[in-house]
Design a protein around this motif. Structure first.
Motif, PDB file in Angstrom:
ATOM      1  N   HIS A 196       0.838  -1.212   0.000  1.00  0.00           N
ATOM      2  CA  HIS A 196       0.000   0.000   0.000  1.00  0.00           C
ATOM      3  C   HIS A 196       0.867   1.254   0.000  1.00  0.00           C
ATOM      4  N   TYR A 197       1.948   1.217   0.756  1.00  0.00           N
ATOM      5  CA  TYR A 197       2.868   2.355   0.844  1.00  0.00           C
ATOM      6  C   TYR A 197       3.350   2.782  -0.548  1.00  0.00           C
ATOM      7  N   VAL A 198       3.580   1.807  -1.414  1.00  0.00           N
ATOM      8  CA  VAL A 198       4.040   2.116  -2.771  1.00  0.00           C
ATOM      9  C   VAL A 198       2.885   2.253  -3.760  1.00  0.00           C
ATOM     10  N   GLY A 199       1.663   2.359  -3.230  1.00  0.00           N
ATOM     11  CA  GLY A 199       0.523   2.693  -4.073  1.00  0.00           C
ATOM     12  C   GLY A 199      -0.317   1.537  -4.559  1.00  0.00           C
ATOM     13  N   MET A 200      -0.058   0.332  -4.080  1.00  0.00           N
ATOM     14  CA  MET A 200      -0.833  -0.827  -4.526  1.00  0.00           C
ATOM     15  C   MET A 200      -2.174  -0.873  -3.794  1.00  0.00           C
ATOM     16  N   PRO A 201      -3.261  -1.056  -4.529  1.00  0.00           N
ATOM     17  CA  PRO A 201      -4.571  -1.235  -3.877  1.00  0.00           C
ATOM     18  C   PRO A 201      -4.743  -2.695  -3.455  1.00  0.00           C
ATOM     19  N   HIS A 202      -5.846  -2.981  -2.803  1.00  0.00           N
ATOM     20  CA  HIS A 202      -6.170  -4.375  -2.526  1.00  0.00           C
ATOM     21  C   HIS A 202      -6.455  -5.091  -3.845  1.00  0.00           C
ATOM     22  N   GLU A 203      -6.079  -6.346  -3.906  1.00  0.00           N
ATOM     23  CA  GLU A 203      -6.317  -7.188  -5.078  1.00  0.00           C
ATOM     24  C   GLU A 203      -7.831  -7.362  -5.243  1.00  0.00           C
ATOM     25  N   PRO A 204      -8.400  -6.895  -6.365  1.00  0.00           N
ATOM     26  CA  PRO A 204      -9.859  -6.935  -6.514  1.00  0.00           C
ATOM     27  C   PRO A 204     -10.456  -8.338  -6.635  1.00  0.00           C
ATOM     28  N   SER A 205      -9.673  -9.312  -7.066  1.00  0.00           N
ATOM     29  CA  SER A 205     -10.223 -10.662  -7.252  1.00  0.00           C
ATOM     30  C   SER A 205     -10.325 -11.447  -5.948  1.00  0.00           C
ATOM     31  N   ASP A 206      -9.747 -10.891  -4.867  1.00  0.00           N
ATOM     32  CA  ASP A 206      -9.716 -11.574  -3.569  1.00  0.00           C
ATOM     33  C   ASP A 206      -9.012 -12.927  -3.637  1.00  0.00           C
ATOM     34  N   ASP A 207      -8.019 -13.048  -4.517  1.00  0.00           N
ATOM     35  CA  ASP A 207      -7.200 -14.257  -4.601  1.00  0.00           C
ATOM     36  C   ASP A 207      -6.520 -14.469  -3.246  1.00  0.00           C
ATOM     37  N   PRO A 208      -6.778 -15.568  -2.543  1.00  0.00           N
ATOM     38  CA  PRO A 208      -6.222 -15.755  -1.209  1.00  0.00           C
ATOM     39  C   PRO A 208      -4.705 -15.900  -1.187  1.00  0.00           C
ATOM     40  N   ASN A 209      -4.087 -16.144  -2.345  1.00  0.00           N
ATOM     41  CA  ASN A 209      -2.639 -16.315  -2.411  1.00  0.00           C
ATOM     42  C   ASN A 209      -1.910 -15.094  -2.948  1.00  0.00           C
ATOM     43  N   ASN A 210      -2.607 -13.957  -3.028  1.00  0.00           N
ATOM     44  CA  ASN A 210      -1.981 -12.729  -3.485  1.00  0.00           C
ATOM     45  C   ASN A 210      -1.681 -11.856  -2.276  1.00  0.00           C
TER      46      ASN A 210
ATOM     47  N   MET B 229      -1.471  -8.799  -1.874  1.00  0.00           N
ATOM     48  CA  MET B 229      -2.243  -7.566  -1.747  1.00  0.00           C
ATOM     49  C   MET B 229      -3.749  -7.795  -1.584  1.00  0.00           C
ATOM     50  N   THR B 230      -4.171  -9.042  -1.416  1.00  0.00           N
ATOM     51  CA  THR B 230      -5.572  -9.298  -1.088  1.00  0.00           C
ATOM     52  C   THR B 230      -5.805  -8.839   0.348  1.00  0.00           C
ATOM     53  N   ARG B 231      -6.987  -8.273   0.599  1.00  0.00           N
ATOM     54  CA  ARG B 231      -7.276  -7.781   1.952  1.00  0.00           C
ATOM     55  C   ARG B 231      -7.203  -8.932   2.947  1.00  0.00           C
ATOM     56  N   GLY B 232      -6.870  -8.592   4.184  1.00  0.00           N
ATOM     57  CA  GLY B 232      -6.579  -9.587   5.209  1.00  0.00           C
ATOM     58  C   GLY B 232      -7.664 -10.614   5.453  1.00  0.00           C
ATOM     59  N   ALA B 233      -8.930 -10.208   5.387  1.00  0.00           N
ATOM     60  CA  ALA B 233     -10.025 -11.151   5.645  1.00  0.00           C
ATOM     61  C   ALA B 233     -10.107 -12.236   4.577  1.00  0.00           C
ATOM     62  N   LYS B 234      -9.564 -11.975   3.394  1.00  0.00           N
ATOM     63  CA  LYS B 234      -9.630 -12.934   2.283  1.00  0.00           C
ATOM     64  C   LYS B 234      -8.270 -13.565   1.973  1.00  0.00           C
ATOM     65  N   ARG B 235      -7.174 -12.970   2.466  1.00  0.00           N
ATOM     66  CA  ARG B 235      -5.819 -13.449   2.175  1.00  0.00           C
ATOM     67  C   ARG B 235      -5.481 -14.611   3.111  1.00  0.00           C
ATOM     68  N   ASP B 236      -4.801 -15.612   2.576  1.00  0.00           N
ATOM     69  CA  ASP B 236      -4.319 -16.718   3.405  1.00  0.00           C
ATOM     70  C   ASP B 236      -3.046 -16.235   4.095  1.00  0.00           C
ATOM     71  N   ILE B 237      -3.216 -15.586   5.249  1.00  0.00           N
ATOM     72  CA  ILE B 237      -2.132 -14.850   5.889  1.00  0.00           C
ATOM     73  C   ILE B 237      -1.027 -15.730   6.453  1.00  0.00           C
TER      74      ILE B 237
END
Length: 196
Positions: A152-166, A168-176
Motif C-alpha cells: 500500500h505504501y508504494v501505491g498498490m490497492p487491494h487485489e480486486p479478485s480476492d485471490d487468497p494467495n496474493n 495484496m488481497t485484503r486480510g479477511a480474504k488473504r491466506d495470511i
C-alpha cells in the motif's frame, strides 16, 4: 569481472510507548522483515525484479518521542473515507529515526482492535504527498502484514479478485499464514521502486 552492486530498501523500525521492545516483540518484527525479504527474493526468482536489492533494517529504540495515545488508549487511523484521522499516529511515524529515504515502520499495541496493520496514506507514493510510513499492531500482526502494508505504501490497492494467495488481497480474504501467499508481478514492480 566486477561484483554486482547491491541497492537497498531501508526499513526504519520504531516503537511507540505502548509496546515493550522485548524478545517476543523483536521476534515478531524480524518475522515481518524476513517475510518482506522473502518477497523480494521471490520477485527476483520469479519475475527477475529486484535481484540486486538488499533489505536493510534500522532500529530506533527511543520511544520517548513516540507516545501512545493517552485519552482513548488507541489510535484511530482513518475515517470511512480512508483519511488519516489521528495526527499522533502520523507524528510518531515521522519521529522514527533511520535512513532518510527508508520506510518508517511503527510498532504499536495501540491500534483499533482487530486491525493488524495500516498504511496511513491511502494513495501511497502515488498520492500528492509522500506517505509517512506504515504501522503494525504487534498484538494482532500476521506474518505478512508489513509486506502487505508496504505494498500500500508504494501505491498498490487491494487485489480486486480476492485471490487468497496474493499478497495484496485484503486480510479477511488473504491466506495470511500460507507460504504460497506471494506478491504478483505488479507488486514486485512496486517493491522494486523503493530501492535506492
Amino acid at each position: 569481472m566486477g561484483k554486482i552492486q547491491k541497492i537497498e530498501i531501508d526499513v526504519n523500525v520504531g516503537f511507540d510507548s505502548s509496546v515493550q521492545a522485548n524478545k517476543s516483540t523483536i521476534d515478531k518484527v524480524w518475522q515481518q522483515i524476513d517475510t518482506f525479504k522473502d518477497d523480494i527474493e521471490y520477485c527476483c526468482n520469479t519475475y527477475s525484479m529486484a535481484c540486486d536489492t538488499e533489505v536493510k533494517t534500522h532500529f530506533d529504540w527511543d520511544n520517548n518521542n513516540k507516545p501512545a495515545p493517552a485519552s482513548s488508549g488507541v489510535y484511530h487511523p482513518s475515517d470511512q473515507n480512508g483519511i488519516n484521522g489521528d495526527p499522533q499516529l502520523s507524528q510518531n511515524i515521522k519521529n522514527i529515526s533511520g535512513d532518510p529515504v527508508g520506510i518508517n515502520l511503527l510498532v504499536t499495541n495501540a491500534l483499533v482492535p482487530n486491525l493488524r496493520g495500516y498504511d496511513i496514506d491511502p494513495d501511497g507514493l502515488n498520492g500528492p504527498v509522500p506517505p509517512d510510513g506504515v504501522v503494525i499492531n504487534v498484538g494482532q500482526v500476521a506474518p505478512d502484514t508489513t509486506s502487505h502494508e508496504i505494498g500500500h505504501y508504494v501505491g498498490m490497492p487491494h487485489e480486486p479478485s480476492d485471490d487468497p494467495n496474493n499478497r495484496m488481497t485484503r486480510g479477511a480474504k488473504r491466506d495470511i499464514f500460507s507460504s504460497s501467499t506471494l506478491p504478483d508481478q505488479t507488486t514486485c514492480q512496486a517493491y522494486q521502486s523503493l530501492a535506492h
